[in-house]
Design an enzyme around this catalytic site. Structure first.
Site, PDB file in Angstrom:
ATOM      1  N   LYS A 155      18.741  50.760  12.400  1.00 25.66           N
ATOM      2  CA  LYS A 155      19.982  50.613  11.633  1.00 25.66           C
ATOM      3  C   LYS A 155      21.028  51.653  12.025  1.00 25.66           C
ATOM      4  O   LYS A 155      22.199  51.357  12.135  1.00 25.66           O
ATOM      5  CB  LYS A 155      19.636  50.752  10.152  1.00 25.66           C
ATOM      6  N   TRP A 168      11.762  55.793  15.539  1.00 17.66           N
ATOM      7  CA  TRP A 168      12.348  54.921  16.563  1.00 17.66           C
ATOM      8  C   TRP A 168      12.311  55.754  17.832  1.00 17.66           C
ATOM      9  O   TRP A 168      13.064  56.720  17.979  1.00 17.66           O
ATOM     10  CB  TRP A 168      13.772  54.553  16.184  1.00 17.66           C
ATOM     11  N   CYS A 217      15.272  57.067  13.184  1.00 11.70           N
ATOM     12  CA  CYS A 217      14.174  57.756  12.509  1.00 11.70           C
ATOM     13  C   CYS A 217      14.601  58.114  11.083  1.00 11.70           C
ATOM     14  O   CYS A 217      15.762  58.401  10.818  1.00 11.70           O
ATOM     15  CB  CYS A 217      13.713  59.045  13.173  1.00 11.70           C
ATOM     16  N   HIS A 277      36.914  29.272  33.545  1.00 10.72           N
ATOM     17  CA  HIS A 277      36.996  30.324  34.568  1.00 10.72           C
ATOM     18  C   HIS A 277      35.611  30.863  34.918  1.00 10.72           C
ATOM     19  O   HIS A 277      35.488  31.963  35.437  1.00 10.72           O
ATOM     20  CB  HIS A 277      37.918  31.454  34.094  1.00 10.72           C
ATOM     21  N   ASN A 289      14.500  64.032  12.814  1.00 11.12           N
ATOM     22  CA  ASN A 289      15.352  62.900  13.155  1.00 11.12           C
ATOM     23  C   ASN A 289      16.456  63.438  14.053  1.00 11.12           C
ATOM     24  O   ASN A 289      17.210  64.325  13.645  1.00 11.12           O
ATOM     25  CB  ASN A 289      15.963  62.293  11.882  1.00 11.12           C
ATOM     26  N   GLY A 290      16.518  62.905  15.278  1.00  7.77           N
ATOM     27  CA  GLY A 290      17.558  63.362  16.195  1.00  7.77           C
ATOM     28  C   GLY A 290      17.019  63.466  17.601  1.00  7.77           C
ATOM     29  O   GLY A 290      15.972  62.900  17.922  1.00  7.77           O
ATOM     30  N   LYS A 327      25.135  38.500  16.045  1.00  9.84           N
ATOM     31  CA  LYS A 327      24.192  38.319  14.935  1.00  9.84           C
ATOM     32  C   LYS A 327      23.014  37.459  15.375  1.00  9.84           C
ATOM     33  O   LYS A 327      21.861  37.772  15.121  1.00  9.84           O
ATOM     34  CB  LYS A 327      24.942  37.657  13.777  1.00  9.84           C
ATOM     35  N   GLU A 368      20.674  39.287  17.957  1.00 13.62           N
ATOM     36  CA  GLU A 368      19.901  40.447  17.511  1.00 13.62           C
ATOM     37  C   GLU A 368      18.750  40.071  16.591  1.00 13.62           C
ATOM     38  O   GLU A 368      17.710  40.720  16.629  1.00 13.62           O
ATOM     39  CB  GLU A 368      20.788  41.520  16.882  1.00 13.62           C
ATOM     40  N   GLU A 416      31.105  38.245  16.772  1.00 11.21           N
ATOM     41  CA  GLU A 416      30.153  38.681  15.750  1.00 11.21           C
ATOM     42  C   GLU A 416      29.050  37.631  15.550  1.00 11.21           C
ATOM     43  O   GLU A 416      27.885  37.974  15.369  1.00 11.21           O
ATOM     44  CB  GLU A 416      30.900  38.978  14.435  1.00 11.21           C
ATOM     45  N   ARG A 435      15.447  52.545   9.602  1.00 12.09           N
ATOM     46  CA  ARG A 435      15.969  53.519  10.561  1.00 12.09           C
ATOM     47  C   ARG A 435      15.103  53.631  11.816  1.00 12.09           C
ATOM     48  O   ARG A 435      15.465  54.317  12.772  1.00 12.09           O
ATOM     49  CB  ARG A 435      16.052  54.904   9.905  1.00 12.09           C
TER      50      ARG A 435
HETATM   51  C1  F6R Z   1      24.696  44.681  14.163  1.00 13.84           C
HETATM   52  C2  F6R Z   1      24.778  46.048  13.680  1.00 13.84           C
HETATM   53  C3  F6R Z   1      25.183  47.091  14.641  1.00 13.84           C
HETATM   54  C4  F6R Z   1      26.084  48.135  13.968  1.00 13.84           C
HETATM   55  C5  F6R Z   1      26.379  49.270  14.936  1.00 13.84           C
HETATM   56  C6  F6R Z   1      27.286  50.316  14.336  1.00 13.84           C
HETATM   57  O1  F6R Z   1      24.301  43.816  13.156  1.00 13.84           O
HETATM   58  O2  F6R Z   1      24.500  46.337  12.549  1.00 13.84           O
HETATM   59  O3  F6R Z   1      25.814  46.548  15.754  1.00 13.84           O
HETATM   60  O4  F6R Z   1      27.255  47.518  13.556  1.00 13.84           O
HETATM   61  O5  F6R Z   1      25.173  49.877  15.311  1.00 13.84           O
HETATM   62  O6  F6R Z   1      26.699  50.918  13.235  1.00 13.84           O
HETATM   63  P1  F6R Z   1      27.557  51.696  12.178  1.00 13.84           P
HETATM   64  O7  F6R Z   1      28.441  50.686  11.518  1.00 13.84           O
HETATM   65  O8  F6R Z   1      26.566  52.295  11.230  1.00 13.84           O
HETATM   66  O9  F6R Z   1      28.357  52.714  12.923  1.00 13.84           O
END
Ligand code: F6R
Length: 604
Positions: free
Chosen positions: A599, A74, A2, A501, A100-101, A482, A485, A478, A27
């Site tokens: 995010k 969110w 949020c 395995h 937010n929270g 990527k 997501e 990674e 957010r």
């Molecule tokens: C994936 C992504 C998330 C963040 C994770 C941690 O692309 O962005 O997996 O890496 O939510 O977020 P931070 O780095 O803000 O603690």
């Protein structure tokens, strides 16, 4: 999760708030809303869906006001809907809040309020704040905020307006970020800097339990005993441009393309001069007998890559990497001889914050790698070094990940030297190699057309696997994250040696196996794994610099520039980011705001 924003000043708050919400949409984006102060009561519009839905209603019902608050959501408690969107008002329409929270004791508070006859309009935890504030309101809004805060368990950043108070916008926070911006025409609260950057780069970072009162001509701060406190005004050096798309179709692509620059900035901050360098130089690694690395998501993946690097360069006996969500509950074997490294773009990830606090409580020394200055982790860690990635808006991280890796590499090299595991000539050659990363990424960009074309042919794959060995396996994690997501393609990453395995049973005709191959000494091994999947009908894309393969209708190759094996993830990941981006783009997806994600994951 949020985003909140508020404004009080001489301009119309509505376009300022809407514009700020656009910058905060990363957010959370399942609904949005705005409340503005009006002589006849608050003007409130709340809409489920993207911000454009809210804008459409606002365009039909234009209103103006010198003060307002806005929210992009969110959902955590209560489905995304108009009614569950913020702002929330108390039943007497006297107090409006954005939150937010998460309020952990909201059920208990709600039941208490209901017993007193309060009727709730929404299913949210946040509404209890507005209702409680109205119940406690005694004509003094600061007293009210202090009293309400004392009853809230959980995390909150709150923007509050009171109908009796046409001049003052109030805010308070605990465990969620909130900044206060000041400008000539008025003052702001916001969850993050980009929301207000077009108006000001002068900000205060609110700390937990501090209250701020903003009016057109000034800002005041109080502690939870209502005593005035003074705070330091900070200047943000992010350019407005860095918070805009700058001609790219998506922030993600822009942020991928920014990597050479932000890596140069990050490496020089750690190697040449400045606070990062001072901190890195000051850490006496020989004091510790264990390094524990913890983070979430991509930041965790950066930690996994770094484990291989720390092990190879420092020969340290005990190096662990753990998801922060697991670390916090696992009764970690850490003590004052442990250096805990926390990695976080936002500096606000709830699990990583909890891991940090747990580590400190056990006496460990904490070193945070963070992008957002003023964030909770940045402030609470014993040492914080900053990635110079600038604002990262796309939900899927790219440039923040790469800069995290860069700082981890520098730490490993410097620690290796201090421990006597790296001789001086090797140190300079490793650093020289590190400094070639930006230009080698630029060289990869010359092949964007090929990657785009290749990715466009991959949109119908139901499953895509990523395999690698050693550090190639770490970066495969990674690549897989990527892809899933942002393109919603099912994907898994496996260590090449693990295939037989179990996972190989998933391989069939029309499976793509992206094979990371920059570990020269292991190329023959990963090549065998690739052959095993090819013979079962899969197609293979090799990505690496150690691979000499003949391409065919089943085998493709993206050859990377040569670099020290330990630093090769910095190059491979750029191809993996571009590949994921173009798969998602060809599917026509909302790349910067993938479904169900946000995010900044400020809840567990
Ligand atoms: C994936 C992504 C998330 C963040 C994770 C941690 O692309 O962005 O997996 O890496 O939510 O977020 P931070 O780095 O803000 O603690």
């Amino acid at each position: 999760m949020c985003g909140i924003i508020g404004y009080v000043g001489s301009e119309n708050s509505v376009p300022i708030i809407v514009d700020g919400l656009k910058k905060l949409e990363y957010r959370g984006y399942d609904s949005a809303g705005i409340a503005v102060y009006g002589d006849e009561g608050f003007g409130v519009i709340k809409k489920k869906g993207r911000l454009t839905e809210l804008e459409a209603v606002l365009n039909k019902n234009p209103f103006t006001s010198h003060m307002g608050i806005g929210h992009t959501r969110w959902a955590t408690h209560g489905e995304p809907s108009d009614i569950n969107s913020h702002p929330h008002l108390g039943s007497r329409n006297k107090i409006a809040i954005v939150h937010n929270g998460i309020i952990e004791n909201y059920k208990e508070l709600k039941e208490r309020l209901e017993r007193k006859g309060v009727t709730f309009a929404s299913q949210t935890d946040s509404e209890v704040i507005a209702q409680l504030a109205e119940l406690y309101y005694n004509g003094d809004i600061i007293d009210t905020v202090i009293k309400v805060s004392a009853h809230l368990e959980g995390s909150y950043a709150l923007g509050i307006m009171c109908l009796d108070d046409p001049d003052n916008l109030i805010a308070v926070k605990k465990d969620n970020p909130l900044i206060v911006g000041i400008s000539e025409h008025g003052n702001f609260i916001a969850s993050d800097v980009p929301a207000i950057l077009s108006h000001t780069n002068k900000v205060y970072y609110l700390s937990d339990n501090e209250i701020t009162v903003l009016r057109k001509g000034g800002v005041e701060f109080f502690n939870s005993d209502k005593e005035p406190i003074s705070k330091t005004l900070e200047t943000i050096n992010w350019s407005l441009d860095s918070a805009e798309k700058g001609g790219y179709q998506h922030f993600m692509l822009k942020e991928i393309m920014e990597q050479p620059k932000v890596l140069r900035d990050t490496l020089s901050s750690a190697l040449l001069s400045g606070e990062n360098k001072n901190i890195i130089d000051s850490i006496d690694i020989s004091k510790f007998n264990k390094i524990a690395i913890t983070a979430c998501g991509s930041a965790y993946n950066a930690g996994v890559v770094s484990k291989y690097v720390f092990e190879r360069l420092c020969r340290f006996s005990s190096i662990e990497v753990e998801l922060a969500s697991e670390f916090r509950y696992k009764d970690a074997v850490i003590d004052e001889n442990t250096l805990v490294i926390l990695i976080s773009q936002s500096g606000e990830t709830a699990d990583t914050i909890a891991a940090l606090r747990e580590s400190k409580a056990r006496g460990s020394v904490t070193l945070a790698i963070v992008n957002v200055v003023g964030s909770t982790i940045a402030k609470e860690a014993d040492y914080t070094i900053f990635t110079a990635a600038g604002p990262e808006i796309a939900v899927a991280t790219t440039k923040a990940f790469s800069t995290q890796l860069a700082l981890l590499y520098v730490l490993a090299v410097k620690f290796g030297c201090k421990l006597g595991k790296i001789p001086p000539d090797m140190e300079s050659s490793l650093i020289a190699e590190l400094n070639t990363i930006p230009e080698k990424i630029s060289a990869i960009f010359e092949h964007v057309d090929y990657i785009q074309k290749y990715a466009s042919a991959c949109i119908s794959y139901k499953n895509i696997f990523f395999i690698g060995r050693n550090i190639d396996y770490a970066i495969a994690l990674e690549g897989s994250l990527k892809l899933k997501e942002i393109s919603y393609t099912h994907s898994e990453a496996y260590a090449g040696g693990e295939l037989k395995h179990g996972p190989i049973s998933l391989v069939e005709e029309n499976t793509l196996v992206v094979t990371l191959s920059s570990c020269g000494r292991l190329f023959s091994k990963i090549f065998s794994n690739a052959e095993q999947v090819i013979s079962r009908g899969a197609k293979v894309l090799f990505v690496g610099n150690a691979c000499e393969v003949e391409t065919s209708d089943k085998v493709s190759l993206i050859k990377l520039p040569g670099i020290h094996e330990l630093f090769s993830p910095s190059l491979s990941v750029v191809v993996l980011q571009l590949f994921s981006y173009y798969v998602a783009a060809n599917k026509g997806l909302d790349i910067d705001k993938p479904r169900n994600l946000a995010k900044s994951v400020t809840v567990e």
